[in-house]
Design a protein around this motif. Structure first.
Motif, PDB file in Angstrom:
ATOM      1  N   ASN A 349      83.992  68.964 -51.159  1.00 12.13           N
ATOM      2  CA  ASN A 349      83.259  70.106 -52.063  1.00 12.13           C
ATOM      3  C   ASN A 349      84.098  70.550 -53.172  1.00 12.13           C
ATOM      4  OD1 ASN A 349      81.878  72.719 -52.609  1.00 12.13           O
ATOM      5  ND2 ASN A 349      82.522  73.493 -50.801  1.00 12.13           N
ATOM      6  N   HIS A 350      83.656  70.117 -54.372  1.00  8.86           N
ATOM      7  CA  HIS A 350      84.361  70.561 -55.496  1.00  8.86           C
ATOM      8  C   HIS A 350      85.747  69.944 -55.766  1.00  8.86           C
ATOM      9  CE1 HIS A 350      80.999  73.551 -55.621  1.00  8.86           C
ATOM     10  NE2 HIS A 350      81.011  73.401 -56.678  1.00  8.86           N
ATOM     11  N   PHE A 351      85.880  68.690 -55.189  1.00  3.72           N
ATOM     12  CA  PHE A 351      87.153  68.192 -54.859  1.00  3.72           C
ATOM     13  C   PHE A 351      88.182  68.560 -53.663  1.00  3.72           C
ATOM     14  CE2 PHE A 351      87.017  67.668 -59.772  1.00  3.72           C
ATOM     15  CZ  PHE A 351      86.751  66.586 -59.667  1.00  3.72           C
ATOM     16  N   ILE A 352      87.551  69.567 -52.743  1.00  4.02           N
ATOM     17  CA  ILE A 352      88.339  70.070 -51.677  1.00  4.02           C
ATOM     18  C   ILE A 352      87.758  69.348 -50.524  1.00  4.02           C
ATOM     19  CG2 ILE A 352      88.982  71.996 -50.337  1.00  4.02           C
ATOM     20  CD1 ILE A 352      89.917  72.042 -53.345  1.00  4.02           C
ATOM     21  N   PRO A 353      88.631  68.805 -49.641  1.00  2.00           N
ATOM     22  CA  PRO A 353      88.146  67.821 -48.491  1.00  2.00           C
ATOM     23  C   PRO A 353      87.721  68.885 -47.343  1.00  2.00           C
ATOM     24  CG  PRO A 353      90.378  67.640 -48.750  1.00  2.00           C
ATOM     25  CD  PRO A 353      89.913  68.456 -49.811  1.00  2.00           C
ATOM     26  N   ASP A 354      86.338  69.425 -47.128  1.00  2.00           N
ATOM     27  CA  ASP A 354      86.195  70.198 -46.169  1.00  2.00           C
ATOM     28  C   ASP A 354      85.204  69.715 -45.193  1.00  2.00           C
ATOM     29  OD1 ASP A 354      83.798  70.240 -47.603  1.00  2.00           O
ATOM     30  OD2 ASP A 354      83.739  72.253 -47.874  1.00  2.00           O
ATOM     31  N   ARG A 355      84.659  68.289 -44.971  1.00  2.00           N
ATOM     32  CA  ARG A 355      83.955  67.986 -44.027  1.00  2.00           C
ATOM     33  C   ARG A 355      84.188  66.536 -43.803  1.00  2.00           C
ATOM     34  NH1 ARG A 355      78.933  69.905 -47.310  1.00  2.00           N
ATOM     35  NH2 ARG A 355      80.451  71.570 -48.018  1.00  2.00           N
ATOM     36  N   ILE A 356      83.452  65.860 -42.849  1.00  2.76           N
ATOM     37  CA  ILE A 356      83.478  64.483 -42.598  1.00  2.76           C
ATOM     38  C   ILE A 356      82.008  64.243 -42.482  1.00  2.76           C
ATOM     39  CG2 ILE A 356      83.959  62.484 -40.893  1.00  2.76           C
ATOM     40  CD1 ILE A 356      86.474  64.263 -39.870  1.00  2.76           C
ATOM     41  N   VAL A 357      81.713  63.082 -43.285  1.00  2.00           N
ATOM     42  CA  VAL A 357      80.268  62.854 -43.119  1.00  2.00           C
ATOM     43  C   VAL A 357      79.773  61.195 -42.800  1.00  2.00           C
ATOM     44  CG1 VAL A 357      78.249  62.690 -44.949  1.00  2.00           C
ATOM     45  CG2 VAL A 357      80.051  64.093 -45.280  1.00  2.00           C
ATOM     46  N   LYS A 358      78.828  61.167 -42.010  1.00  2.00           N
ATOM     47  CA  LYS A 358      78.385  59.899 -41.632  1.00  2.00           C
ATOM     48  C   LYS A 358      77.157  59.594 -42.434  1.00  2.00           C
ATOM     49  CE  LYS A 358      76.526  57.044 -37.733  1.00  2.00           C
ATOM     50  NZ  LYS A 358      76.111  57.016 -36.385  1.00  2.00           N
ATOM     51  N   LEU A 359      76.996  58.247 -43.266  1.00  2.00           N
ATOM     52  CA  LEU A 359      75.762  57.853 -43.993  1.00  2.00           C
ATOM     53  C   LEU A 359      75.245  56.735 -43.541  1.00  2.00           C
ATOM     54  CD1 LEU A 359      74.215  58.256 -46.657  1.00  2.00           C
ATOM     55  CD2 LEU A 359      76.026  57.029 -47.717  1.00  2.00           C
ATOM     56  N   ASN A 360      74.081  56.795 -43.203  1.00  2.61           N
ATOM     57  CA  ASN A 360      73.260  55.585 -42.884  1.00  2.61           C
ATOM     58  C   ASN A 360      72.780  54.932 -44.291  1.00  2.61           C
ATOM     59  OD1 ASN A 360      70.969  53.806 -42.408  1.00  2.61           O
ATOM     60  ND2 ASN A 360      70.587  54.847 -40.318  1.00  2.61           N
ATOM     61  N   VAL A 361      73.324  53.923 -44.669  1.00  2.00           N
ATOM     62  CA  VAL A 361      72.937  53.388 -46.028  1.00  2.00           C
ATOM     63  C   VAL A 361      71.637  52.599 -45.965  1.00  2.00           C
ATOM     64  CG1 VAL A 361      75.376  52.867 -46.461  1.00  2.00           C
ATOM     65  CG2 VAL A 361      74.172  51.347 -45.488  1.00  2.00           C
ATOM     66  N   GLN A 362      70.954  52.570 -44.831  1.00  2.00           N
ATOM     67  CA  GLN A 362      69.801  52.089 -45.045  1.00  2.00           C
ATOM     68  C   GLN A 362      68.528  52.942 -45.150  1.00  2.00           C
ATOM     69  OE1 GLN A 362      68.777  48.846 -42.167  1.00  2.00           O
ATOM     70  NE2 GLN A 362      70.933  47.995 -42.209  1.00  2.00           N
ATOM     71  N   THR A 363      68.745  54.234 -44.379  1.00  2.00           N
ATOM     72  CA  THR A 363      67.847  55.513 -44.323  1.00  2.00           C
ATOM     73  C   THR A 363      68.103  56.563 -45.206  1.00  2.00           C
ATOM     74  OG1 THR A 363      68.515  56.254 -42.564  1.00  2.00           O
ATOM     75  CG2 THR A 363      67.033  54.516 -42.269  1.00  2.00           C
ATOM     76  N   LYS A 364      69.612  56.334 -45.563  1.00  2.00           N
ATOM     77  CA  LYS A 364      69.991  57.666 -46.296  1.00  2.00           C
ATOM     78  C   LYS A 364      70.204  58.873 -45.599  1.00  2.00           C
ATOM     79  CE  LYS A 364      68.303  55.815 -50.617  1.00  2.00           C
ATOM     80  NZ  LYS A 364      67.742  56.003 -51.900  1.00  2.00           N
ATOM     81  N   GLU A 365      70.088  58.798 -44.209  1.00  2.00           N
ATOM     82  CA  GLU A 365      70.237  59.879 -43.236  1.00  2.00           C
ATOM     83  C   GLU A 365      71.656  60.398 -43.212  1.00  2.00           C
ATOM     84  OE1 GLU A 365      69.333  61.296 -38.670  1.00  2.00           O
ATOM     85  OE2 GLU A 365      68.978  59.274 -39.308  1.00  2.00           O
ATOM     86  N   THR A 366      72.299  61.415 -43.117  1.00  2.00           N
ATOM     87  CA  THR A 366      73.502  61.877 -43.131  1.00  2.00           C
ATOM     88  C   THR A 366      73.739  62.908 -41.715  1.00  2.00           C
ATOM     89  OG1 THR A 366      73.117  63.810 -44.132  1.00  2.00           O
ATOM     90  CG2 THR A 366      73.925  61.775 -45.582  1.00  2.00           C
ATOM     91  N   TRP A 367      74.991  62.757 -41.190  1.00  2.00           N
ATOM     92  CA  TRP A 367      75.539  63.495 -40.287  1.00  2.00           C
ATOM     93  C   TRP A 367      76.764  64.359 -40.523  1.00  2.00           C
ATOM     94  CZ3 TRP A 367      73.467  59.013 -39.596  1.00  2.00           C
ATOM     95  CH2 TRP A 367      72.416  58.791 -38.834  1.00  2.00           C
ATOM     96  N   VAL A 368      77.128  65.432 -40.267  1.00  2.00           N
ATOM     97  CA  VAL A 368      78.280  66.330 -40.863  1.00  2.00           C
ATOM     98  C   VAL A 368      79.009  66.954 -39.952  1.00  2.00           C
ATOM     99  CG1 VAL A 368      78.965  68.075 -42.243  1.00  2.00           C
ATOM    100  CG2 VAL A 368      77.127  66.551 -43.266  1.00  2.00           C
ATOM    101  N   TRP A 369      80.457  66.613 -39.841  1.00  2.00           N
ATOM    102  CA  TRP A 369      81.415  67.670 -38.994  1.00  2.00           C
ATOM    103  C   TRP A 369      82.051  68.384 -39.950  1.00  2.00           C
ATOM    104  CZ3 TRP A 369      86.365  68.827 -39.373  1.00  2.00           C
ATOM    105  CH2 TRP A 369      86.814  69.556 -38.468  1.00  2.00           C
ATOM    106  N   GLN A 370      81.954  69.815 -39.535  1.00  2.00           N
ATOM    107  CA  GLN A 370      82.732  70.798 -40.620  1.00  2.00           C
ATOM    108  C   GLN A 370      83.078  72.089 -39.615  1.00  2.00           C
ATOM    109  OE1 GLN A 370      80.009  72.175 -43.737  1.00  2.00           O
ATOM    110  NE2 GLN A 370      81.984  72.284 -45.028  1.00  2.00           N
ATOM    111  N   GLU A 371      84.353  72.449 -40.037  1.00  2.00           N
ATOM    112  CA  GLU A 371      84.885  73.664 -39.287  1.00  2.00           C
ATOM    113  C   GLU A 371      85.716  74.668 -40.322  1.00  2.00           C
ATOM    114  OE1 GLU A 371      86.784  72.995 -35.146  1.00  2.00           O
ATOM    115  OE2 GLU A 371      88.717  73.270 -36.301  1.00  2.00           O
TER     116      GLU A 371
END
Length: 440
Positions: A349-371
Motif C-alpha cells: 500500500n504505497h510501498f508499505i507491506p500491509d497485507r497478504i493477497v491471493k490472486l486467481n489468475v484465471q478469474t481475477k478473484e482476490t482474497w486478502v489477509w490484513q491486520e
C-alpha cells in the motif's frame, strides 16, 4: 565493526574510504575485486543438498540450515563466466538449478548468460564445481546491460525480459573507483527502448534470435510463472509502468516520512500491475498486422510488424491505485512452468507491506489477509502432504507488529481462504524480510 566504518559499498550505501589510502591505491583496490559485497541478504535456496544465502553479486554463502552458521563463501566467478547472478533461480524436480547474470560477451560487449548447476553427482562432489553456461543472450546496448532480478522458465524455454533500467558500466567503474559511488548511482533509464522479451530453448540450448518481442516500458523485479499452451508462451509478471527506476522511491529517508508524504511520493512513482503477456512461437511473415494470439481465455495480443518485431500488449490481471501485488509465490513444485490458477503475494500500500493477497489468475478473484499495525512478508506456499488441489496447503509469512509485547511472529494461513491457522510469536524485532525458502 573492526574498522569502525562501512568498508564495503552496498546497493545504496557507499563505503567510507580508508583514510590510510590515497586515491590511486583505492582505484587499484577496486580492480583487485575487493569491493564487491558478499552481504547475502536477499534469498536462501538449496543447491544440491546444501543451503546458500545469496544476493545479486558473484558471492554466495553456504550456511548450516539448522544452526544458521556460516560455513563458507563461494565465488561463482571461479566456476562461471558471470559478473553476478540473480537471487531467483529456477529448479527442476531432479535438483538441476538455472540462473541468469550479465557477462562480457563478444568484442567486450555485455551479454546475459543463462547458467546451469547440475543435481548432486553420484560421487557426492560439489555440484557448483560442475556448473556451466547454457546459452548466451545479447544485450540491446553494448556497455549498458539491463538490471536483472528474475527470469521465467517453462518446460522447454527460458524467458528473459530486458527492461529499460540500465547499468551504466563506465559510470560504474569510474565513479566507484574515484568517489565511492553506490550501485544505485549507476542505474539510468532508457526512455526510448521500451521493453524487450527474449526466448531461449532448453534442449538443445539456443537463443531464438528470430523471435523479436517488444512492448512499452516497464520495470520488472518478479516473474510469477510462465507456461506453454497451444503454441504460445504465457508469461505472468509483476510490472511497474514506465522507465523510471522504482528503487528511486525506496530510500529509507522517503519511507520514513509522514504518511501523507509517503503517499505523495508513491503517486509520482511508476504504478504497479500484474500483467499477462502471450508470446507466439509459430510466426509467419504473411500474418503481418494481425493479432497472433488465439488463446480463448486471454485478451493479451501479439502483432507482427513489417520490421519483423512482434508488439505485445498485456492483459491486466490485478491493478489498483498505488496497490501492488509483489513478492509473488505459487505452488512451485506442482505448477512451475505449467498452466496454473493461483498466485500469492505481498500487498504493498504505497510501498508499505500491509497485507497478504491471493490472486486467481484465471478469474481475477482476490482474497486478502490484513491486520491493523501488522506488516507481513513474502508468503511462502507449503503444500499439504498428499495434496491433490493446487491451493491445498499453507502460507508462511513473517509478520512485524511494532510496539506489541511480542513484535515478531511466524503467521500460518490456510492457502485456500487465507484464514489464520496458527502463529508463533517471539519477543524479538525481526527486520522486514525479502525472500526465503521452506526447508522440509
Amino acid at each position: 565493526m573492526t574498522e569502525n566504518r562501512v568498508v564495503i559499498t552496498e546497493f545504496g550505501t557507499a563505503a567510507y574510504p580508508d583514510p590510510c589510502k590515497n586515491i590511486f591505491s583505492r582505484f587499484f583496490t577496486y580492480f583487485r575485486g575487493i569491493e564487491v559485497t558478499d552481504n547475502c541478504l536477499v534469498n536462501v535456496y538449496p543447491i544440491g543438498e546444501d543451503f546458500y544465502a545469496v544476493t545479486e553479486t558473484n558471492y554466495i554463502t553456504k550456511v548450516d540450515p539448522d544452526s544458521l552458521e556460516t560455513l563458507k563463501k563461494v565465488d561463482l566467478c571461479k566456476y562461471l563466466s558471470v559478473n553476478g547472478v540473480t537471487a531467483h533461480p529456477h529448479t527442476e524436480r531432479d535438483g538441476t538449478l538455472y540462473n541468469i547474470g550479465n557477462c562480457f560477451g563478444k568484442n567486450m560487449s555485455l551479454a546475459y548468460n543463462i547458467v546451469k548447476i547440475p543435481p548432486v553427482p553420484k560421487d557426492k562432489s560439489d555440484p557448483i564445481e560442475k556448473s556451466q553456461v547454457l546459452v548466451q543472450l545479447p544485450s540491446s546496448e553494448r556497455l549498458k546491460p539491463s538490471y536483472v532480478h528474475s527470469f521465467g522458465m517453462t518446460d522447454n524455454y527460458f524467458v528473459f525480459v530486458e527492461q529499460p533500467v540500465k547499468i551504466n558500466l563506465l559510470k560504474f567503474l569510474s565513479a566507484w573507483s574515484f568517489r565511492g559511488a553506490t550501485y544505485m548511482d549507476c542505474f539510468e533509464p532508457n526512455a526510448s527502448m521500451g521493453t524487450w522479451f527474449h526466448l531461449a530453448s532448453k534442449e538443445p540450448a539456443g537463443y531464438l534470435s528470430s523471435h523479436k518481442f517488444r512492448t512499452s516500458a516497464f520495470n520488472l523485479f518478479h516473474h510469477i510463472n510462465a507456461y506453454e499452451d497451444e503454441g504460445f508462451i504465457v508469461v505472468d509478471l509483476c510490472a511497474w509502468k514506465g522507465h523510471e527506476f522504482v528503487y528511486n522511491y525506496l530510500y529509507l529517508a522517503n519511507v520514513k516520512e509522514e504518511w501523507e508524504e509517503v503517499k505523495k511520493a508513491a503517486a509520482r512513482a511508476p504504478q504497479p500491475e500484474v500483467r499477462r503477456y502471450v508470446l507466439p512461437l509459430d510466426i509467419h511473415r504473411e500474418d503481418q498486422g494481425k493479432n497472433l494470439v488465439s488463446l480463448s481465455y486471454t485478451t493479451a495480443t501479439a502483432v507482427l510488424h513489417s520490421d519483423g518485431t512482434i508488439w505485445l500488449e498485456p492483459e491486466v490481471l490485478f491493478s489498483g491505485p498505488r496497490q501492488a501485488f509483489e513478492f509473488p509465490q505459487i505452488n512451485y513444485s506442482k505448477c512451475c512452468g505449467k498452466k496454473y490458477s493461483f498466485a500469492y503475494g505481498l500487498g504493498l500500500n504505497h510501498f508499505i507491506p500491509d497485507r497478504i493477497v491471493k490472486l486467481n489468475v484465471q478469474t481475477k478473484e482476490t482474497w486478502v489477509w490484513q491486520e491493523e499495525d501488522s506488516y507481513p512478508s513474502e508468503p511462502l506456499f507449503v503444500p499439504s502432504p498428499g495434496a491433490t488441489e493446487e491451493d491445498d496447503g499453507v502460507l508462511l509469512s513473517i509478520v512485524v507488529k511494532p510496539g506489541a509485547q511480542r513484535p515478531g511472529s511466524l503467521l500460518v494461513l490456510d492457502a485456500r481462504n487465507l484464514t489464520e491457522l496458527a502463529r508463533a510469536e517471539v519477543n524479538t524485532i525481526i527486520p522486514i524480510t525479502l525472500h526465503g525458502t521452506y526447508k522440509p
